[in-house]
Design a protein around this motif. Structure first.
Motif, short mmCIF file in Angstrom:
data_model
loop_
_atom_site.label_atom_id
_atom_site.label_comp_id
_atom_site.label_asym_id
_atom_site.label_seq_id
_atom_site.Cartn_x
_atom_site.Cartn_y
_atom_site.Cartn_z
N ASP A 92 44.87 23.19 12.02
CA ASP A 92 45.71 23.26 13.22
C ASP A 92 44.97 22.53 14.33
O ASP A 92 44.00 23.06 14.87
CB ASP A 92 45.99 24.71 13.59
CG ASP A 92 46.99 24.83 14.70
OD1 ASP A 92 47.62 23.80 15.05
OD2 ASP A 92 47.16 25.93 15.25
N LEU A 93 45.41 21.35 14.68
CA LEU A 93 44.72 20.55 15.67
C LEU A 93 44.97 21.03 17.10
O LEU A 93 44.25 20.63 18.01
CB LEU A 93 45.14 19.07 15.53
CG LEU A 93 44.72 18.39 14.22
CD1 LEU A 93 45.25 16.97 14.19
CD2 LEU A 93 43.22 18.40 14.08
N SER A 94 45.97 21.86 17.29
CA SER A 94 46.25 22.32 18.65
C SER A 94 45.18 23.30 19.14
O SER A 94 44.99 23.46 20.34
CB SER A 94 47.63 22.98 18.70
OG SER A 94 47.64 24.14 17.88
N ARG A 95 44.47 23.96 18.23
CA ARG A 95 43.43 24.92 18.63
C ARG A 95 42.10 24.23 18.85
O ARG A 95 41.16 24.84 19.35
CB ARG A 95 43.27 26.00 17.56
CG ARG A 95 44.47 26.89 17.47
CD ARG A 95 44.23 28.06 16.59
NE ARG A 95 43.79 27.60 15.26
CZ ARG A 95 43.36 28.39 14.32
NH1 ARG A 95 43.30 29.69 14.52
NH2 ARG A 95 43.00 27.94 13.16
N GLY A 96 41.94 22.98 18.47
CA GLY A 96 40.67 22.30 18.62
C GLY A 96 39.77 22.52 17.44
O GLY A 96 40.16 23.11 16.44
#
Length: 97
Positions: A92-96
């Motif tokens: 999940d790239l939105s969480r970094g």
């Protein structure tokens, strides 16, 4: 009766290119940029060919060296066929990171 000497084969028919009319000499026609680019590219390839011919031993040695290095790389490479090792988890790239 004496044997006859073998007859000569008839000459081959003329090539199609020989029957064509030669192009008139002079300036080439068409767009100037592609003609310039083609002439430049042909001059570069001609110079490269002349250099390769002058240093054929070095070119052959370097080519065999590269070929050998790639062959060793193929011998060392391993092919993974286990699906579990090939699987990549979704991140999940939105969480970094």
């Amino acid at each position: 009766m004496p044997a006859e000497p073998p007859r000569a084969a008839p000459p081959p028919p003329p090539l199609r290119a020989a029957r064509r009319k030669p192009l008139p000499e002079g300036r080439a026609v068409g767009q100037r940029a592609p003609l310039w680019l083609r002439a430049r590219f042909q001059a570069l390839l001609f110079a490269l060919g002349c250099r390769i011919q002058r240093h054929c031993g070095k070119v052959l040695f370097v080519g065999l060296l590269v070929f050998g290095a790639l062959a060793v790389g193929l011998r060392v490479a391993s092919i993974e066929t286990d699906i579990e090792h090939l699987w990549v988890e979704a991140v999940d790239l939105s969480r970094g990171f």
